[in-house]
Design an enzyme around this catalytic site. Structure first.
Site, mmCIF file in Angstrom:
data_model
loop_
_atom_site.group_PDB
_atom_site.id
_atom_site.type_symbol
_atom_site.label_atom_id
_atom_site.label_comp_id
_atom_site.label_asym_id
_atom_site.label_seq_id
_atom_site.Cartn_x
_atom_site.Cartn_y
_atom_site.Cartn_z
ATOM 1 N N SER A 114 1.885 6.703 2.366
ATOM 2 C CA SER A 114 2.746 7.684 3.057
ATOM 3 C C SER A 114 3.889 8.167 2.175
ATOM 4 C CB SER A 114 3.342 7.063 4.316
ATOM 5 O OG SER A 114 2.343 6.533 5.132
ATOM 6 N N GLU A 164 -9.245 -1.534 7.752
ATOM 7 C CA GLU A 164 -8.069 -2.062 8.439
ATOM 8 C C GLU A 164 -8.491 -2.648 9.791
ATOM 9 O OE1 GLU A 164 -4.973 0.901 8.511
ATOM 10 O OE2 GLU A 164 -4.141 0.136 6.649
ATOM 11 N N SER A 180 5.053 -1.091 3.643
ATOM 12 C CA SER A 180 5.275 -2.437 4.203
ATOM 13 C C SER A 180 5.273 -3.469 3.085
ATOM 14 C CB SER A 180 4.165 -2.821 5.186
ATOM 15 O OG SER A 180 4.077 -1.905 6.233
ATOM 16 N N GLN A 224 0.843 -1.202 0.000
ATOM 17 C CA GLN A 224 0.000 0.000 0.000
ATOM 18 C C GLN A 224 0.874 1.247 0.000
ATOM 19 O OE1 GLN A 224 -2.949 0.089 3.201
ATOM 20 N NE2 GLN A 224 -2.586 2.278 3.404
ATOM 21 N N GLY A 225 0.865 1.997 -1.089
ATOM 22 C CA GLY A 225 1.717 3.185 -1.217
ATOM 23 C C GLY A 225 0.957 4.458 -0.922
HETATM 24 C C1 LIG Z 1 4.554 -0.798 11.167
HETATM 25 C C2 LIG Z 1 4.206 0.275 10.176
HETATM 26 C C3 LIG Z 1 3.695 -0.082 8.940
HETATM 27 C C4 LIG Z 1 3.392 0.909 7.984
HETATM 28 N N1 LIG Z 1 2.961 0.518 6.750
HETATM 29 C C5 LIG Z 1 2.669 1.450 5.820
HETATM 30 C C6 LIG Z 1 2.262 1.057 4.515
HETATM 31 O O1 LIG Z 1 2.202 -0.137 4.194
HETATM 32 N N2 LIG Z 1 1.966 2.026 3.610
HETATM 33 C C7 LIG Z 1 2.034 3.353 3.919
HETATM 34 O O2 LIG Z 1 1.693 4.162 3.065
HETATM 35 N N3 LIG Z 1 2.448 3.768 5.144
HETATM 36 C C8 LIG Z 1 2.788 2.858 6.097
HETATM 37 N N4 LIG Z 1 3.227 3.242 7.337
HETATM 38 C C9 LIG Z 1 3.433 4.667 7.599
HETATM 39 C C10 LIG Z 1 2.411 5.261 8.554
HETATM 40 O O3 LIG Z 1 1.153 5.350 7.949
HETATM 41 C C11 LIG Z 1 2.949 6.639 9.005
HETATM 42 O O4 LIG Z 1 4.148 6.408 9.715
HETATM 43 C C12 LIG Z 1 1.959 7.366 9.892
HETATM 44 O O5 LIG Z 1 0.838 7.779 9.169
HETATM 45 C C13 LIG Z 1 2.599 8.585 10.564
HETATM 46 O O6 LIG Z 1 3.192 9.409 9.614
HETATM 47 P P1 LIG Z 1 4.706 9.918 9.804
HETATM 48 O O7 LIG Z 1 5.558 8.738 10.109
HETATM 49 O O8 LIG Z 1 5.039 10.734 8.619
HETATM 50 O O9 LIG Z 1 4.696 10.803 11.113
HETATM 51 P P2 LIG Z 1 4.264 12.338 11.200
HETATM 52 O O10 LIG Z 1 2.991 12.542 10.479
HETATM 53 O O11 LIG Z 1 5.427 13.174 10.812
HETATM 54 O O12 LIG Z 1 3.996 12.493 12.749
HETATM 55 C C14 LIG Z 1 5.047 12.671 13.719
HETATM 56 C C15 LIG Z 1 4.392 12.873 15.081
HETATM 57 O O13 LIG Z 1 3.610 14.083 15.083
HETATM 58 C C16 LIG Z 1 2.266 13.794 15.486
HETATM 59 N N5 LIG Z 1 1.316 14.626 14.718
HETATM 60 C C17 LIG Z 1 1.310 14.834 13.397
HETATM 61 N N6 LIG Z 1 0.260 15.624 13.051
HETATM 62 C C18 LIG Z 1 -0.421 15.882 14.184
HETATM 63 C C19 LIG Z 1 -1.616 16.616 14.492
HETATM 64 N N7 LIG Z 1 -2.314 17.250 13.542
HETATM 65 N N8 LIG Z 1 -2.038 16.645 15.779
HETATM 66 C C20 LIG Z 1 -1.334 16.001 16.759
HETATM 67 N N9 LIG Z 1 -0.188 15.315 16.536
HETATM 68 C C21 LIG Z 1 0.253 15.229 15.273
HETATM 69 C C22 LIG Z 1 2.061 12.333 15.153
HETATM 70 O O14 LIG Z 1 1.030 11.753 15.950
HETATM 71 C C23 LIG Z 1 3.426 11.745 15.465
HETATM 72 O O15 LIG Z 1 3.538 11.476 16.834
HETATM 73 C C24 LIG Z 1 3.564 2.295 8.307
HETATM 74 C C25 LIG Z 1 4.069 2.649 9.568
HETATM 75 C C26 LIG Z 1 4.410 1.660 10.490
HETATM 76 C C27 LIG Z 1 4.970 2.066 11.822
#
Ligand SMILES: Cc1cc2nc3c(=O)[nH]c(=O)nc-3n(C[C@H](O)[C@H](O)[C@H](O)COP(=O)(O)OP(=O)(O)OC[C@H]3O[C@@H](n4cnc5c(N)ncnc54)[C@H](O)[C@@H]3O)c2cc1C
Length: 382
Positions: free
Chosen positions: A124, A244, A161, A121-122
Site C-alpha cells: 500500500s 492470505e 504491518s 509486506q510493502g
Molecule cells: C490491520 C491492517 C494491516 C495492514 N497491513 C498492511 C501491510 O502489511 N502491507 C500493506 O501494504 N498494506 C497493509 N494494510 C493496508 C491495506 O491494504 C489498505 O488499508 C487497504 O487496501 C485499503 O486501502 P486504503 O486504506 O488506501 O483505503 P482506500 O483505498 O482509500 O479506500 C477508502 C474507502 O473507499 C472504498 N473504495 C475504494 N475504492 C473503491 C471502489 N472501487 N469501489 C467501492 N469502494 C471503494 C474502500 O472500500 C474504503 O472503504 C493494512 C491495513 C490494515 C487495516
C-alpha cells in the site's frame, strides 16, 4: 471431502493438543505493543522449535512436507485451546516458495519459517490502497555494461504491518519507466537496513504501533533481489493475496466458536445482559459462524484437491469479516462497560474485528471481486 481425521491426522492432533497443554502460555497476550510483539515472537519460535511451523512446506525449506490438512489441524487446535495464533507470514513464504529462485528459497525460507528473520509486506501507498495498480514507488534499474546489476528504489509505502523491527520487506514497485496500471511492476526482496530507507511508526487511534510508513530515497538493492521476472509483480501480488486465506482460517473459526461458547455460558449463568436485541445479536453471530465454517471447509477441501487459491477467497474474507464483527460487537454489547474498564483485551479484539473489513482488501473491493471475477458480471456503468 470427509472432514474426519485419518488415523495419522488423529495422532498428530492428539500429539499437538498434548504439547499445547504443556507449552501454551497461560497468561494472555500483552496489550502493550512492544511486549505483545516480543511475546508473539517468542511463541512462534517455540512452535517452530517443536516442529509445528511450516508443516506443509518442503523439508529442504525448513518445513515438514505434510499436506495442508495438518496446517488446518494445527490452527484448529490453537484456536480451540485459546492459545496465541501461529505466525501469519504464509503469503510471503508462499510467494518466495512459488516464485523464488533456488538460491532465494534456500536463503530466505528457513529464517522466515523459524521466525529468526522478520518480514513485512510493502504494497500500500498513500495513493494506492484499494487501487493498488496506481502504485508509484519506482525501482529504477541500475545498469553496468548493458546488464542490470541492481535497482534503485524511490517512493513511499504506508500501513506496512510490523515494518518496525522487520529485517526484510517484500516490496511492490514500478520497474518499467512510463508503465501504468498492472504493467511494469516487479517484486523486490529488500533488506530493511539498506541505506536510504526510513521507517517511521504510525500510532493508531487505539494506541498500537504495528504500522509504519516506509520511505525510500534511492535505496539500492542487488539485481539478485528481484523475485520472479521483471514486470511479473502484479501476477505475483495477486497469487500471494490468495494465500492470505487458507488453513489459518480454520483456526479463526475455532477461536470464534470458543468465544461464542464462553458468552453463551455466561449468558446462561445470568452474568451478562440478555435483553431480546442482545440475544438476537448472539444468535446472528452463531449463524454467521456456521456459514463461515462451511465456506472455510469448502475452500480447504478444494485446496486438498490441488486447486490454487483464486478469487473465491474473497467469499471467505467477506464471511470472516462478517462473523468477526458481529461476534465481537455482540460481545461488547453483552458485557456492557466491563471491557472498557477492565483489562482492555476485549476492546483489542473488537478493534481488530473493525480492521478486518480493511486489510487484505476492503469489503467493498472483495464484493467487486466476487461480482466480476467469480460471478463474471459486467463492470458497474457498462
Ligand atoms: C490491520 C491492517 C494491516 C495492514 N497491513 C498492511 C501491510 O502489511 N502491507 C500493506 O501494504 N498494506 C497493509 N494494510 C493496508 C491495506 O491494504 C489498505 O488499508 C487497504 O487496501 C485499503 O486501502 P486504503 O486504506 O488506501 O483505503 P482506500 O483505498 O482509500 O479506500 C477508502 C474507502 O473507499 C472504498 N473504495 C475504494 N475504492 C473503491 C471502489 N472501487 N469501489 C467501492 N469502494 C471503494 C474502500 O472500500 C474504503 O472503504 C493494512 C491495513 C490494515 C487495516
Amino acid at each position: 471431502m470427509d472432514f474426519r481425521d485419518s488415523p495419522e491426522e488423529r495422532d498428530f492432533r492428539s500429539q499437538f493438543r498434548g504439547w499445547l497443554t504443556e507449552h501454551a502460555p497461560g497468561e494472555p497476550i500483552p496489550v502493550e505493543p512492544e511486549a505483545r510483539a516480543a511475546f508473539l515472537l517468542a511463541w512462534h519460535r517455540r512452535l517452530y522449535a517443536a516442529g509445528y511451523v511450516g508443516l506443509s512446506f518442503p523439508v529442504e525449506s525448513g518445513g515438514r512436507g505434510l499436506p495442508p490438512t495438518y496446517e488446518a489441524i494445527f490452527n484448529d487446535e490453537l484456536g480451540a485451546a485459546g492459545a496465541p495464533p501461529g505466525p501469519a507470514f504464509g503469503h510471503i513464504a508462499n510467494a518466495i516458495r512459488l516464485h523464488g529462485s533456488e538460491e532465494q528459497r534456500r536463503r530466505h525460507l528457513p529464517g522466515l519459517l523459524s521466525s529468526q528473520v522478520r518480514w513485512c509486506q510493502g504494497f500500500s501507498e498513500p495513493g494506492a490502497g484499494s487501487d493498488l495498480a496506481n502504485l508509484s514507488t519506482r525501482a529504477q534499474a541500475v545498469e553496468m555494461n548493458g546488464a542490470v546489476t541492481g535497482y534503485r528504489i524511490t517512493g513511499q509505502k504506508i500501513w506496512t504491518s510490523e515494518a518496525v523491527g522487520a529485517d526484510w520487506c517484500l516490496l511492490l514497485a514500478r520497474s518499467e519507466p512510463g508503465s501504468c496500471r498492472h504493467h511494469g511492476i516487479s517484486v523486490l526482496l529488500v533488506p530493511m537496513r539498506t541505506p536510504g530507507i526510513d521507517c517511521r511508526a504510525i500510532v493508531t487511534a487505539s494506541g498500537t504501533r504495528e504500522f509504519a510508513e516506509v520511505f525510500f530515497d534511492g535505496a539500492e538493492v542487488d539485481a539478485a533481489n528481484l523475485l520472479g521476472r521483471p514486470g511479473q509483480g502484479w501476477a505475483i501480488a495477486m497469487s500471494l493475496l490468495g494465500y492470505e486465506r487458507g488453513p489459518a482460517d480454520i483456526g479463526w473459526v475455532s477461536r470464534f466458536a470458543r468465544t461464542l461458547r464462553l458468552l453463551e455460558d455466561q449468558a446462561r449463568a445470568g452474568s451478562l445482559r440478555t435483553e431480546p436485541a442482545l440475544r438476537a445479536a448472539l444468535a446472528k453471530a452463531y449463524v454467521d459462524l456456521r456459514a463461515l465454517q462451511v465456506q472455510v471447509q469448502r475452500t480447504l477441501s478444494s485446496r486438498m484437491d490441488g486447486s490454487t487459491p483464486g478469487p473465491e477467497g474473497s467469499i471467505d474474507k467477506l464471511l470472516m469479516t462478517r462473523t468477526d464483527q458481529s461476534l465481537h460487537r455482540a460481545m461488547m454489547d453483552l458485557r456492557g462497560a466491563e471491557p472498557l474498564l477492565e483489562d482492555g483485551l476485549d476492546l483489542d479484539l473488537y478493534f481488530w474485528s473493525r480492521a478486518q473489513s480493511i486489510f487484505g482488501g476492503t469489503s467493498q473491493i472483495q464484493r467487486d471481486i466476487v461480482a466480476q471475477r467469480v460471478l463474471k458480471l459486467p463492470r458497474a456503468g457498462k
